[in-house]
Write an enzyme that holds these catalytic residues in place. Sequence first.
Site, PDB file in Angstrom:
ATOM      1  N   GLU A 475       0.831  -1.210   0.000  1.00  0.00           N
ATOM      2  CA  GLU A 475       0.000   0.000   0.000  1.00  0.00           C
ATOM      3  C   GLU A 475       0.869   1.265   0.000  1.00  0.00           C
ATOM      4  O   GLU A 475       0.497   2.288  -0.575  1.00  0.00           O
ATOM      5  CB  GLU A 475      -0.948   0.001   1.203  1.00  0.00           C
ATOM      6  CG  GLU A 475      -1.943  -1.152   1.221  1.00  0.00           C
ATOM      7  CD  GLU A 475      -2.802  -1.239  -0.028  1.00  0.00           C
ATOM      8  OE1 GLU A 475      -3.031  -0.198  -0.689  1.00  0.00           O
ATOM      9  OE2 GLU A 475      -3.249  -2.357  -0.370  1.00  0.00           O
ATOM     10  N   HIS A 481       3.190   6.534  -5.378  1.00  0.00           N
ATOM     11  CA  HIS A 481       2.632   6.885  -6.686  1.00  0.00           C
ATOM     12  C   HIS A 481       1.810   8.173  -6.570  1.00  0.00           C
ATOM     13  O   HIS A 481       1.873   9.044  -7.438  1.00  0.00           O
ATOM     14  CB  HIS A 481       1.751   5.725  -7.174  1.00  0.00           C
ATOM     15  CG  HIS A 481       1.520   5.700  -8.646  1.00  0.00           C
ATOM     16  ND1 HIS A 481       0.707   4.767  -9.248  1.00  0.00           N
ATOM     17  CD2 HIS A 481       1.967   6.485  -9.656  1.00  0.00           C
ATOM     18  CE1 HIS A 481       0.681   4.976 -10.557  1.00  0.00           C
ATOM     19  NE2 HIS A 481       1.437   6.014 -10.825  1.00  0.00           N
TER      20      HIS A 481
END
Length: 683
Positions: A475, A481
């Site tokens: 995660e 990102h």
Amino acid sequence: MTQATNNPFFGKFKTPFETPPFDQIKVEHYEPAFDEAIKRLDKEVKAIAENPQPATFENTIVTLERSGQLLNTVSSVFFNVLSAEANDEMIEISQRVSPKLSEVSNNIYLNDKLFARVRDVYEQKERLDLSTEDAKLLEETYLSFKTQGATLSPEKKERYRTLSTELSVLTLQFDQNALKDQNRFEMLITDKSELAGLPESIQEAAAALAKSKGKEGWLINLSAPSYVPFMRYSDRRDLREKLYRAYMSVGAKGDEFDNQEIIRKIVNIRLEIAQLMGHKNYAEYVQEHKMAKNPTNVYKLLNQLLEAYKPVAINEYNTVEGFALGMEQKDITVMPWDWNYYSEKVRHIRFDVNDEMTRPYFELDNVKKGIFGLATQLYGITFKANKAIPVYHPEVEAFEVYDADGSFLAILYTDFFPREGKQSGAWMNNIKSQYKTEDGTDSRPQIILVMNFTRPTETKPSLLTFDEVETFIHEFGHALHGMFAQGIYASLSGTNVYQDFVELPSQIMENWLTEKEFLDQFAIHYQTGEKIPQELVRKLIDAANFNAGYLCCRQLSFGFLDMAWHTIEQPFTGDVAVFEKKAWAPTIIVPEIPKVVMSTSFGHIFSGGYAAGYYGYKWAEVLDADAFSLFKEKGIFNKEVAKSFRDNILSKGGTEDPSILYKRFRGQDPTIDALLIRNGIKK
């Protein structure tokens, strides 16, 4: 109704970094905020559609992209809290708001005047001299209109409007039914002998859970930190079976929380929408806008992996069953509730490693430092806790994140432990996406990480299993990102990429967990302060591919099931469990049993946005193995490779086609070879 002057949403957030003022937002603030935000967006859209000036990229595409900021804020805050800290009042609001949001979307995409302007700009695209990112925004905007009904006849538009509204309500109801049904199951143990096989840490956690509910004894429920270790260690086969059957019947008991009819309605509505749009089935409709492009390519990958991994999985099953026969000294068929139990014993014998041996070295605070530290090593970013940032629950932490040059990068929230109002599983989401304002100011993102880890007890801190550490780092890859996003437009920023590409940044992070140099940095015994022994690290690495065949087939089973539900070409009226068993039959290794069903709690595809996209985990796994092989070649902490990954993948979001971005980083197209080699399937 709350007065506008008292509603925190109606004004600039006066908090550090303009984070949501969770300490001031009350449940009664949400609905008035939604209503006002919808009114504002309606006005903005009307102004774009009725602009007397000729349509241009700026006055139509960019203006539409920047519209609805209040609605984006209210929605992101509300739905993030709903997933992590729901109550009955929030659920009722969500049921009233979801049809309104569906209507908002339809009012945009089915607006003939607005689409005419979008189409006018799109048809000029070759003459506009747009940047790569501007061209991508134009393409994505046009495709969004096209795939959401803009080119349909008036009659079909009205049908689409009805169907999409129904679908928004049903997917929400699916989620809430599964959560309520899961939460109501409890297995209270009052006889200590029934805890046979459970390690002390699991017993202590079960006692703490019982105490938190005002009960005497040991409580087991269907949350991951409770269910998974019980299935892995409990000597009581009858209780494992009871727990398994409860887990595999969530949403399938024929009562008020039953999801079977909801599934029929969801898949039939999706089918009708796809056929309205001129496609044979829903998978064909949505995969046109993914890396895979169509169901043929998806099935090609799934079957290619199944062919490679199933023989290995069958051998693994035979090994585990052979062990069970020897252990029990009688005929025994290893059933689904036996698999984790016996395979864990085989794993322990073969590699002399198990979760209870590694747990003391994976204390949550140290794991957090290690994972944050990996980002510092690779990318130079740093994290600073800030208790002044309001949070929606006392267990949530907020961090300021800074880039290597000292500039502010993002806000990161972490929420680690299970609660009654929290959805199961783990996820990353945006509270605010990154974008650039009209004056060019870089508006940095606010990211949330939500997990369901083993809680601390009265005598021990939170000690994680290896799987939980892997979930965290996965995660966290999504978070990177989001945090590294460097786009102009929010809709193309961060994790707003093709769905079968979005798992690459998360799954690549998992590779570091079997690297000795990384584990040495944070895996420290919570009592003695000693580093994890080299021998234990070696065992972890040796055990990394244990049951790789079975685990791949299990993941493929979900992909085949998802594809089966979304490649139907006639309305489905049959038995959900029968359909499920037929759909994933080619992948099944452990014997199937009647009267259990997984689809009724399969939130990823029925409420979580992965419909006809679950294959993306395996698609991205091929990419991540191939991508990490470059780190292995150049050095796992190599800053040049990390910079290239950041510049070409993490910071680009959806501003370019992912195939182009990947090839720019890797220098070649991916193959499945690196994955087969990593899993020991191919030498």
